[in-house]
Write a protein that holds these residues in place. Structure first.
Motif, PDB file in Angstrom:
ATOM      1  N   ASN A  49      -6.111  -4.457   0.543  1.00  0.00           N
ATOM      2  CA  ASN A  49      -7.116  -3.409   0.751  1.00  0.00           C
ATOM      3  C   ASN A  49      -7.551  -3.303   2.207  1.00  0.00           C
ATOM      4  OD1 ASN A  49      -7.148  -2.424  -1.852  1.00  0.00           O
ATOM      5  ND2 ASN A  49      -8.737  -3.841  -2.527  1.00  0.00           N
ATOM      6  N   LYS A  50      -7.722  -4.449   2.875  1.00  0.00           N
ATOM      7  CA  LYS A  50      -8.112  -4.408   4.287  1.00  0.00           C
ATOM      8  C   LYS A  50      -6.990  -3.820   5.138  1.00  0.00           C
ATOM      9  CE  LYS A  50     -11.741  -7.740   4.053  1.00  0.00           C
ATOM     10  NZ  LYS A  50     -12.230  -9.070   4.265  1.00  0.00           N
ATOM     11  N   ARG A  52      -4.949  -1.524   4.125  1.00  0.00           N
ATOM     12  CA  ARG A  52      -5.018  -0.071   3.865  1.00  0.00           C
ATOM     13  C   ARG A  52      -6.098   0.585   4.726  1.00  0.00           C
ATOM     14  NH1 ARG A  52      -4.489  -1.146  -2.483  1.00  0.00           N
ATOM     15  NH2 ARG A  52      -2.248  -0.792  -2.700  1.00  0.00           N
ATOM     16  N   GLU A  53      -7.173  -0.137   5.002  1.00  0.00           N
ATOM     17  CA  GLU A  53      -8.250   0.402   5.845  1.00  0.00           C
ATOM     18  C   GLU A  53      -7.788   0.526   7.303  1.00  0.00           C
ATOM     19  OE1 GLU A  53     -11.684  -2.136   5.382  1.00  0.00           O
ATOM     20  OE2 GLU A  53     -11.710  -1.843   3.206  1.00  0.00           O
ATOM     21  N   GLU A  72      -4.191  -8.338  -4.752  1.00  0.00           N
ATOM     22  CA  GLU A  72      -2.880  -7.733  -4.949  1.00  0.00           C
ATOM     23  C   GLU A  72      -1.789  -8.426  -4.133  1.00  0.00           C
ATOM     24  OE1 GLU A  72      -3.192  -3.131  -5.705  1.00  0.00           O
ATOM     25  OE2 GLU A  72      -4.436  -3.665  -3.965  1.00  0.00           O
TER      26      GLU A  72
END
Length: 190
Positions: A49-50, A52-53, A72
């Motif tokens: 997620n980080k 993706r940011e 993930e």
């Protein structure tokens, strides 16, 4: 032309950008420092997620992604990285190597796959060497152990079921908790 800090804009234009995605803080610190010494602009993300940011604004040329992190799997990120920059060179790093995950990483768009521990030179070589054809993978000098064959088979079935533990356990004819216990063990040696 120089910026406020006296840095040449020209050197930044030609500077390679690397995204390092790994939840091992010490490893990230050491690798990022080594890559910065090689004049790379490095960003670190401790999770998918980080990463993706960071991805939309950063646009990396290279990515080093850990396979097994909290949350993930790094494999999920490979198609997104490839889509953001089709010429990006992507290396999957893992301490949990299996032939099935190596093949899947390459199929999803990774440039190469490397087992941990790996040093900076090995990482750079793997990024630029590219994937080896499956027939060129070194074969063990002795046959795989029954435990290793079972591990490889479980990994393959798990990948075919997109990481779904319940479905994989059903197909393998074992209880879900038994499968989870086997997956939580370190991979068996050949």
């Amino acid at each position: 032309m120089n910026d406020v800090n006296g840095n040449s804009h020209h050197s930044r234009v030609n500077q390679l950008r690397m995204l390092l995605v790994d939840d091992d803080e010490t490893f990230c610190h050491i690798l990022a420092r080594a890559m910065r010494r090689r004049n790379m602009d490095v960003r670190v993300a401790s999770s998918v997620n980080k990463a993706r940011e960071v991805l939309p604004a950063f646009k990396p040329d290279l990515a080093v992604v850990d396979l097994k992190m909290d949350g993930e799997s790094g494999l999920i990120l490979v198609p997104e990285l490839s889509e953001s920059n089709p010429s990006m060179r992507i290396l999957i790093l893992t301490g949990y190597a299996s032939i099935a995950t190596a093949v899947e990483a390459i199929r999803l768009g990774a440039t190469n796959y490397l087992c941990k521990p790996a040093d900076t030179e090995q990482i750079l070589e793997a990024l630029y060497r590219g994937p080896e054809a499956p027939e060129s993978l070194p074969l063990p000098s002795r046959p795989l152990s029954v435990e290793r064959l079972e591990y490889e088979h479980i990994q393959r079935v798990l990948l075919e079921n997109d990481g779904n533990i319940s479905e994989t356990a059903r197909l393998l004819g074992m209880h879900r908790r038994t499968l989870q216990r086997k997956l939580n063990k370190n991979p068996v040696k050949t």
